[in-house]
Design a protein around this motif. Structure first.
Motif, short mmCIF file in Angstrom:
data_model
loop_
_atom_site.label_atom_id
_atom_site.label_comp_id
_atom_site.label_asym_id
_atom_site.label_seq_id
_atom_site.Cartn_x
_atom_site.Cartn_y
_atom_site.Cartn_z
N MET A 179 -38.83 -70.36 -3.74
CA MET A 179 -39.27 -69.13 -4.38
C MET A 179 -38.38 -67.98 -3.91
SD MET A 179 -42.86 -67.16 -4.67
CE MET A 179 -43.24 -68.27 -5.99
N THR A 180 -37.98 -67.13 -4.82
CA THR A 180 -37.14 -65.98 -4.50
C THR A 180 -37.84 -65.07 -3.50
OG1 THR A 180 -36.02 -66.00 -6.63
CG2 THR A 180 -36.03 -63.91 -5.46
N THR A 181 -37.09 -64.66 -2.47
CA THR A 181 -37.59 -63.67 -1.52
C THR A 181 -36.77 -62.40 -1.70
OG1 THR A 181 -38.18 -63.26 0.79
CG2 THR A 181 -36.13 -64.43 0.42
N ILE A 182 -37.43 -61.28 -1.58
CA ILE A 182 -36.79 -59.99 -1.78
C ILE A 182 -36.86 -59.20 -0.49
CG2 ILE A 182 -36.86 -57.81 -3.06
CD1 ILE A 182 -38.14 -59.51 -5.36
N LYS A 183 -35.73 -58.66 -0.07
CA LYS A 183 -35.65 -57.82 1.12
C LYS A 183 -35.28 -56.42 0.66
CE LYS A 183 -36.28 -61.33 3.78
NZ LYS A 183 -37.47 -61.52 4.57
N ILE A 184 -36.09 -55.45 1.06
CA ILE A 184 -35.84 -54.06 0.70
C ILE A 184 -35.60 -53.30 1.99
CG2 ILE A 184 -36.74 -51.97 -0.38
CD1 ILE A 184 -38.57 -53.85 -2.06
N ASN A 185 -34.41 -52.76 2.14
CA ASN A 185 -34.09 -51.94 3.30
C ASN A 185 -34.28 -50.49 2.86
OD1 ASN A 185 -33.17 -50.81 5.65
ND2 ASN A 185 -31.14 -51.74 5.57
N ALA A 186 -35.34 -49.85 3.37
CA ALA A 186 -35.63 -48.45 3.04
C ALA A 186 -34.91 -47.59 4.08
CB ALA A 186 -37.13 -48.21 3.08
N ILE A 187 -33.89 -46.87 3.63
CA ILE A 187 -33.03 -46.09 4.51
C ILE A 187 -33.28 -44.61 4.29
CG2 ILE A 187 -30.64 -45.61 5.18
CD1 ILE A 187 -29.88 -48.30 3.90
N THR A 188 -33.66 -43.91 5.34
CA THR A 188 -33.87 -42.46 5.26
C THR A 188 -32.52 -41.77 5.43
OG1 THR A 188 -36.09 -42.70 6.16
CG2 THR A 188 -35.11 -40.49 6.22
N VAL A 189 -32.14 -41.03 4.40
CA VAL A 189 -30.83 -40.37 4.36
C VAL A 189 -31.06 -38.87 4.13
CG1 VAL A 189 -28.59 -40.29 3.21
CG2 VAL A 189 -29.81 -42.46 3.39
N PRO A 190 -30.73 -38.04 5.11
CA PRO A 190 -30.93 -36.60 4.94
C PRO A 190 -30.13 -36.04 3.76
CG PRO A 190 -30.42 -37.14 7.23
CD PRO A 190 -30.18 -38.38 6.42
N ALA A 191 -30.63 -34.97 3.19
CA ALA A 191 -29.94 -34.30 2.08
C ALA A 191 -28.49 -34.04 2.47
CB ALA A 191 -30.65 -32.99 1.75
N GLY A 192 -27.60 -34.28 1.53
CA GLY A 192 -26.18 -34.04 1.76
C GLY A 192 -25.43 -35.26 2.29
N SER A 193 -26.13 -36.33 2.66
CA SER A 193 -25.46 -37.53 3.20
C SER A 193 -25.47 -38.70 2.23
CB SER A 193 -26.14 -37.95 4.51
OG SER A 193 -25.98 -36.96 5.49
N GLY A 194 -26.18 -38.58 1.12
CA GLY A 194 -26.31 -39.68 0.18
C GLY A 194 -25.00 -40.15 -0.41
N ASP A 195 -24.12 -39.22 -0.77
CA ASP A 195 -22.84 -39.62 -1.36
C ASP A 195 -22.04 -40.46 -0.38
OD1 ASP A 195 -23.42 -38.38 -3.75
OD2 ASP A 195 -22.23 -36.59 -3.30
N GLU A 196 -22.11 -40.12 0.90
CA GLU A 196 -21.39 -40.90 1.92
C GLU A 196 -21.98 -42.30 2.04
OE1 GLU A 196 -18.72 -42.20 4.81
OE2 GLU A 196 -18.58 -40.58 3.34
N LEU A 197 -23.31 -42.40 1.98
CA LEU A 197 -23.95 -43.72 2.03
C LEU A 197 -23.48 -44.56 0.85
CD1 LEU A 197 -26.12 -45.54 3.46
CD2 LEU A 197 -27.65 -44.76 1.65
N ALA A 198 -23.49 -43.99 -0.35
CA ALA A 198 -23.05 -44.71 -1.54
C ALA A 198 -21.59 -45.13 -1.41
CB ALA A 198 -23.25 -43.85 -2.78
#
Length: 111
Positions: A1-20
């Motif tokens: 059966m498929t298992t799904i892993k979700i990594n919820a990452i808290t990224v402060p405003a202004g850092s999202g583009d760097e994460l992407a």
């Protein structure tokens, strides 16, 4: 059966583009892992700071084998680190992994 892993990452405003950018730089690193079925990086479209990294695996054993592999460690190093440099500063302030399995749904439309 498929298992799904979700990594919820808290990224402060202004850092999202760097994460992407960092995820784009290592795109495909997990594609060849046994049992890997897919990956998505989800950017929030509201005021949330949580980005979601969703991976799908054939089973828990496949996921655990990948996490224990040299490819996992290498895939989580930056290009600068792989070239012998210092690790870049983190862009996230918190991360937690959520574990799910598919309990129902729809096959979707092919049209």
């Amino acid at each position: 059966m498929t298992t799904i892993k979700i990594n919820a990452i808290t990224v402060p405003a202004g850092s999202g583009d760097e994460l992407a950018h960092r995820f784009a730089a290592r795109a495909g690193a997990v594609d060849g892992a046994e049992g890997f079925e897919g990956f998505e990086l989800l950017r929030p479209t509201d005021d949330r700071e949580q980005w979601l990294v969703i991976t799908r695996w054939r089973d828990e054993e496949s996921f655990q084998a990948w996490v224990s592999s040299p490819g996992f460690a290498e895939g989580h190093r930056s290009a600068v680190e792989r070239a012998g440099g210092d690790a870049p500063r983190p862009v996230s302030t918190h991360s937690e992994v959520w574990n799910y399995e598919v309990a129902g749904g729809s096959a979707g439309s092919t049209a």
